[in-house]
Design a protein around this motif. Structure first.
Motif: not given
Length: 268
Positions: A198, A200-201, A207, A220, A226
């Protein structure tokens, strides 16, 4: 003590009888019975009639199963071309579990026409019951985040100052989806083979993850995280949507423990 000889497997012990039975069911036992008063042409005609009767029985069984699962709610007539393809593909489905699955597709098509494409039907026709069970299991482990694409989440990666890029993965095989099963889903074109990551959070921003209607949120704790996943193909998404199964608690628990160092997974 002298060990007892192993008992032969019933199917192996009676394989000649089993082969004879299968041949008789399909009208192919003419030479096995020695001289026959019927010609090859006559025996072909008998086999053709048996095959046609079997296909008729398969379709009637699927229609009956679809009727049993349908309610009195309002429905719509399926597209005629779709229905013609459905019947042509379903007529050779003999396994009871697969007949039930095809029946559920027909019942859902009446409720929501267009929910299953002709391309998905053709792919389903290529699948065995074992293949369908693999897809069902993958669907149970799958989740949505960011968009409508179903993903099979199996780990994450993050950057550290001392060790650089690090990856952490869980074993899907522990949740009845071994690597050999993944290979089969790749081969069938239901999962994309590449391991994807994915974006970068953002740290601190939740999320939203949806596991078959069950909503979770990942918070996070640090930057540079990720998620790692396999993505279902378009046809894989379609067929997986027909196989609703609750996400197993052991998988969600292991996923939560795996993500704990970098984020908190909580039910919403």
């Amino acid at each position: 003590m002298t060990p007892k000889p192993a008992t032969p497997d019933h199917k192996i012990k009676n394989r000649k009888a089993l082969l004879l039975s299968l041949a008789e069911q399909r009208g192919l036992a003419g030479l096995l019975h020695g001289d026959s008063p019927l010609s090859f042409g006559d025996r072909f005609e008998i086999r053709r009639q048996l095959d046609e009767a079997a296909r008729q029985k398969n379709l009637e069984t699927i229609i009956q199963l679809a009727h049993r699962t349908s309610s009195d709610d309002v429905g719509s007539e399926p597209d005629p071309d779709w229905l013609s393809h459905f019947l042509a593909l379903a007529e050779n489905i003999r396994h009871p579990a697969m007949q039930q699955f095809w029946a559920s597709i027909l019942a859902q098509e009446i409720v929501r026409p267009g929910h299953c494409s002709i391309q998905a039907l053709h792919r389903l026709k290529q699948m065995t019951q074992k293949d369908a069970l693999l897809l069902q299991r993958a669907s149970a482990l799958g989740c949505h985040f960011g968009d409508d694409n179903l993903r099979l989440l199996f780990g994450f990666q993050h950057k550290t100052l001392l060790q650089g890029l690090r990856q952490h993965k869980l074993s899907l095989g522990r949740h009845r989806l071994p690597y050999a099963g993944l290979l089969q889903l790749f081969e069938l074109g239901l999962l994309h083979q590449a391991e994807l990551e994915s974006g970068e959070l953002p740290a601190g921003l939740p999320l939203r993850l949806v596991f078959n209607g069950r909503q979770q949120a990942l918070y996070p704790l640090k930057k540079g995280v990720r998620l790692l996943y396999y993505r279902f193909t378009t046809i894989g998404n379609e067929l997986a949507a027909l196989m609703a199964e609750t996400a197993p608690e052991d998988y969600l628990h292991e996923l939560s423990e795996l993500l704990a160092p970098v984020g908190q997974l909580q039910q919403r």
